[in-house]
Enzyme design. Structure first.
Site, PDB file in Angstrom:
ATOM      1  N   ASP A  78     -54.702  58.257  91.689  1.00 30.25           N
ATOM      2  CA  ASP A  78     -55.358  57.121  92.348  1.00 30.25           C
ATOM      3  C   ASP A  78     -55.851  56.073  91.337  1.00 30.25           C
ATOM      4  OD1 ASP A  78     -54.911  58.380  94.744  1.00 30.25           O
ATOM      5  OD2 ASP A  78     -56.941  59.136  94.975  1.00 30.25           O
TER       6      ASP A  78
ATOM      7  N   LYS B 156     -64.959  58.032  99.396  1.00 32.73           N
ATOM      8  CA  LYS B 156     -64.157  58.076 100.621  1.00 32.73           C
ATOM      9  C   LYS B 156     -63.540  59.456 100.815  1.00 32.73           C
ATOM     10  CE  LYS B 156     -59.756  56.489 100.470  1.00 32.73           C
ATOM     11  NZ  LYS B 156     -58.654  57.338 100.941  1.00 32.73           N
ATOM     12  N   ASN B 157     -62.916  59.978  99.762  1.00 27.66           N
ATOM     13  CA  ASN B 157     -62.151  61.208  99.932  1.00 27.66           C
ATOM     14  C   ASN B 157     -63.022  62.457 100.014  1.00 27.66           C
ATOM     15  OD1 ASN B 157     -59.875  59.713 100.105  1.00 27.66           O
ATOM     16  ND2 ASN B 157     -59.167  60.104  98.011  1.00 27.66           N
TER      17      ASN B 157
ATOM     18  N   CYS C 203     -51.473  55.663 103.210  1.00 28.31           N
ATOM     19  CA  CYS C 203     -50.724  54.781 102.314  1.00 28.31           C
ATOM     20  C   CYS C 203     -49.304  55.300 102.130  1.00 28.31           C
ATOM     21  CB  CYS C 203     -51.399  54.724 100.940  1.00 28.31           C
ATOM     22  SG  CYS C 203     -52.922  53.787 100.934  1.00 28.31           S
TER      23      CYS C 203
ATOM     24  N   ARG D 270     -44.636  62.152 102.116  1.00 27.78           N
ATOM     25  CA  ARG D 270     -45.907  62.874 102.114  1.00 27.78           C
ATOM     26  C   ARG D 270     -45.857  63.932 103.216  1.00 27.78           C
ATOM     27  NH1 ARG D 270     -50.980  58.806 101.512  1.00 27.78           N
ATOM     28  NH2 ARG D 270     -52.006  60.673 100.749  1.00 27.78           N
TER      29      ARG D 270
ATOM     30  N   ARG E 257     -59.538  49.771 103.323  1.00 27.73           N
ATOM     31  CA  ARG E 257     -59.544  51.183 103.712  1.00 27.73           C
ATOM     32  C   ARG E 257     -60.322  52.027 102.710  1.00 27.73           C
ATOM     33  NH1 ARG E 257     -54.320  53.518 104.003  1.00 27.73           N
ATOM     34  NH2 ARG E 257     -55.695  55.287 104.220  1.00 27.73           N
TER      35      ARG E 257
HETATM   36  N1  EPU Z   1     -47.450  67.681  99.357  1.00 25.79           N
HETATM   37  C1  EPU Z   1     -46.368  68.332  99.910  1.00 25.79           C
HETATM   38  N2  EPU Z   1     -46.572  69.068 101.047  1.00 25.79           N
HETATM   39  C2  EPU Z   1     -47.804  69.163 101.633  1.00 25.79           C
HETATM   40  C3  EPU Z   1     -48.898  68.484 101.064  1.00 25.79           C
HETATM   41  C4  EPU Z   1     -48.679  67.749  99.913  1.00 25.79           C
HETATM   42  O1  EPU Z   1     -45.243  68.263  99.403  1.00 25.79           O
HETATM   43  O2  EPU Z   1     -47.921  69.841 102.667  1.00 25.79           O
HETATM   44  C5  EPU Z   1     -47.226  66.847  98.145  1.00 25.79           C
HETATM   45  C6  EPU Z   1     -47.445  65.357  98.459  1.00 25.79           C
HETATM   46  O3  EPU Z   1     -46.294  64.784  99.017  1.00 25.79           O
HETATM   47  C7  EPU Z   1     -47.801  64.794  97.109  1.00 25.79           C
HETATM   48  C8  EPU Z   1     -48.575  65.951  96.455  1.00 25.79           C
HETATM   49  O4  EPU Z   1     -48.204  67.142  97.176  1.00 25.79           O
HETATM   50  O5  EPU Z   1     -46.641  64.540  96.382  1.00 25.79           O
HETATM   51  C9  EPU Z   1     -50.089  65.798  96.466  1.00 25.79           C
HETATM   52  O6  EPU Z   1     -50.538  65.659  97.800  1.00 25.79           O
HETATM   53  P1  EPU Z   1     -52.006  66.112  98.270  1.00 25.79           P
HETATM   54  O7  EPU Z   1     -51.840  66.910  99.504  1.00 25.79           O
HETATM   55  O8  EPU Z   1     -52.730  66.717  97.129  1.00 25.79           O
HETATM   56  O9  EPU Z   1     -52.657  64.722  98.608  1.00 25.79           O
HETATM   57  P2  EPU Z   1     -53.388  64.275  99.945  1.00 25.79           P
HETATM   58  O10 EPU Z   1     -54.312  65.336 100.399  1.00 25.79           O
HETATM   59  O11 EPU Z   1     -52.390  63.733 100.888  1.00 25.79           O
HETATM   60  C10 EPU Z   1     -55.415  63.240  98.646  1.00 25.79           C
HETATM   61  C11 EPU Z   1     -56.106  61.911  98.646  1.00 25.79           C
HETATM   62  C12 EPU Z   1     -55.216  60.870  97.991  1.00 25.79           C
HETATM   63  C13 EPU Z   1     -54.905  61.335  96.573  1.00 25.79           C
HETATM   64  C14 EPU Z   1     -54.264  62.717  96.596  1.00 25.79           C
HETATM   65  C15 EPU Z   1     -54.001  63.302  95.220  1.00 25.79           C
HETATM   66  C16 EPU Z   1     -57.472  62.006 100.636  1.00 25.79           C
HETATM   67  C17 EPU Z   1     -57.733  61.513 102.002  1.00 25.79           C
HETATM   68  N3  EPU Z   1     -56.407  61.517 100.007  1.00 25.79           N
HETATM   69  O12 EPU Z   1     -54.220  63.054  99.408  1.00 25.79           O
HETATM   70  O13 EPU Z   1     -55.958  59.674  97.941  1.00 25.79           O
HETATM   71  O14 EPU Z   1     -54.012  60.429  95.971  1.00 25.79           O
HETATM   72  O15 EPU Z   1     -55.136  63.642  97.309  1.00 25.79           O
HETATM   73  O16 EPU Z   1     -55.163  63.363  94.484  1.00 25.79           O
HETATM   74  O17 EPU Z   1     -58.229  62.797 100.108  1.00 25.79           O
HETATM   75  C18 EPU Z   1     -56.313  57.339  98.003  1.00 25.79           C
HETATM   76  O18 EPU Z   1     -57.528  57.565  98.133  1.00 25.79           O
HETATM   77  O19 EPU Z   1     -55.848  56.187  97.768  1.00 25.79           O
HETATM   78  C19 EPU Z   1     -55.364  58.443  98.123  1.00 25.79           C
HETATM   79  C20 EPU Z   1     -54.063  58.254  98.330  1.00 25.79           C
END
Ligand code: EPU
Length: 423
Positions: free
Chosen positions: A311, A24-25, A121, A126, A403
């Site tokens: 995850d 998915k990701n 989620c 976030r 999802r």
């Molecule tokens: N963060 C910030 N500011 C930002 C961006 C991130 O503070 O501008 C913080 C977030 O709040 C969090 C941490 O940095 O505490 C990590 O966030 P990241 O941006 O790396 O995660 P994401 O891109 O929102 C993706 C996956 C998630 C997975 C995370 C970490 C996708 C669509 N989602 O999320 O997947 O948990 O990376 O590996 O790629 C899932 O599939 O269930 C899922 C939640």
């Protein structure tokens, strides 16, 4: 359907073969990248059937792309030649976190974009401040009005070196999308190293981009002037694979996994081995055998890749509820990712949560109860809880699970679980 639920009669060992879905990701950013293709069409193979994929396709169509799937339903064709839209409606942005990547892709394609804050989620705060800070540094003007972010490129993008405050997966991908077509060199420092980012680099390069370094913490993007159609197959879903492995480690038995990349799950395989599982590679996949009650592992701390993935934390927590001994989980990526703990306790688990730490004291057995999924991976943890527990477990809130898992009921059913959806 609002009232549907998953019903599981647990306490059976798992035996059989499961073919792991595409990631998915990886599929979501790759589909989003298709919007940036100036000439020809892109074909993304290995797309899982998921509501998040459908929503991404719907956004692409609303932006003027022509999209279709082949007969298998796993290969998406996207033609962006006549794309015209600059806006993603808040209702679509709200449906998933990865919608934020349309900010980079639309800006790249149209020079302006209107988006709102993304949904996804609920795992604590976030924010997208890292995305916005980097975009501003790279020459994007961003004005916020009533929750809508109006983004534009007043003159040209300004390629330069950007250092991320934390290695955000989404921010790294968004910058890659924004800067693939630009005039100069962009360097992302402290970039996320997840394998899904390598996939996005490989797709963009197949489209004509010049990006290197993905998989390390420095990514260098040499901007190009246009992108063309390409064909790409997404990587296997490492979290789906780990869900089945954690399920078999908890219940016992022997399962074979097809379409799995063992390098992507090295740290979790080590934990599974410490729990007593035997894992061996076989042609086209891997086999996990578990002949004993799982052994507790002292501490599991979630970290950025290649550390233990956040995850996978919920599904491993389920497995540890029946381990011999105590495991402490430390969640260091998200500040509220333990909602599944209280639900597992309804099955008789013994879990104490204190801020970002959860202490799981393994019990001999769990018993069925009515429980609820509050997020995607927490929902998968509920399913494993049901498979472990004696008697019947009913799991509501299954739209969260849909999802990210193509058909978790079919897959655990194929592995011998007594599990079905009640509509
Ligand atoms: N963060 C910030 N500011 C930002 C961006 C991130 O503070 O501008 C913080 C977030 O709040 C969090 C941490 O940095 O505490 C990590 O966030 P990241 O941006 O790396 O995660 P994401 O891109 O929102 C993706 C996956 C998630 C997975 C995370 C970490 C996708 C669509 N989602 O999320 O997947 O948990 O990376 O590996 O790629 C899932 O599939 O269930 C899922 C939640």
């Amino acid at each position: 359907m609002a009232d549907s639920y998953i019903s599981v009669n647990g306490k059976r060992k798992l035996y059989g073969t499961v073919s792991v879905q595409g990631a998915k990701n990886s599929a979501l950013p790759c589909l989003t990248a298709c919007l940036m293709c100036d000439k020809g069409s892109c074909c993304i193979r290995g797309c899982p059937h998921l509501s998040d994929v459908e929503n991404t396709i719907e956004i692409l169509e609303r932006l003027g792309c022509r999209c279709s799937f082949d007969e298998s339903g796993h290969s998406a064709m996207v033609c962006a030649e006549n794309a015209f839209g600059c806006e993603v409606e808040p209702e679509m942005m709200n449906k998933m976190r990865s919608s934020v990547l349309f900010m980079g892709a639309i800006l790249s394609r149209m020079g302006e974009a209107s988006v709102s804050y993304p949904g996804g989620c609920e795992l604590g705060a976030r924010p997208i401040d890292i995305h916005l800070g980097a975009f501003r540094k790279l020459g994007v003007k961003i004005a916020e009005d009533g929750g809508i972010l109006h983004c534009s490129i007043p003159s040209e993008l300004r390629p330069c070196s950007v250092s991320l405050l934390c290695p955000s997966v989404g921010a790294t991908e968004n910058i890659m999308l924004l800067m693939a077509k630009s005039n100069g060199e962009t360097v992302i420092r402290n970039a996320a190293r997840e394998p899904e980012i390598v996939d996005l680099q490989n797709l963009l390069n197949a489209m004509g981009a010049k990006i290197k370094g993905a998989g390390s913490d420095i990514i260098v993007i040499e901007g190009v002037s246009s992108l063309r159609g390409a064909e790409f197959c997404v990587m296997p879903d490492r979290i789906a694979a780990l869900t089945y492995m954690a399920g078999a480690a908890a219940c016992g038995g022997e399962i074979e996994l097809k379409n799995i990349n063992m390098e992507h799950i090295a740290i979790c395989s080590a934990v599974l081995r410490d729990m007593g599982a035997v894992i061996r590679r076989c042609e086209g996949g891997a086999v996990l055998t578990m002949k004993q009650r799982p052994k507790a592992v002292k501490t599991i701390k979630t970290l950025c890749y290649p550390g233990f993935p956040t995850d996978a934390q919920p599904v491993f927590m389920s497995a540890m509820t029946v381990a011999d001994g105590t495991t402490v989980f430390i969640e260091s990526i998200f500040d509220n990712r333990f909602r599944h703990a209280a639900e597992l306790n309804k099955l008789g688990a013994d879990i104490d949560v204190n801020m970002c730490q959860a202490t799981v004291r393994g019990r001999e057995y769990l018993s069925g109860a009515d429980i609820r999924a509050y997020d995607l991976r927490g929902g998968a943890a509920m399913v494993i809880g049901g498979l472990i527990a004696e008697g019947t477990t009913r799991i509501r809130g299954i739209s969260h699970i849909e999802r990210g898992y193509e058909d978790i009921v079919r897959d655990f059913g194929d592995l011998g679980g007594d599990i079905r959806i009640i509509i």
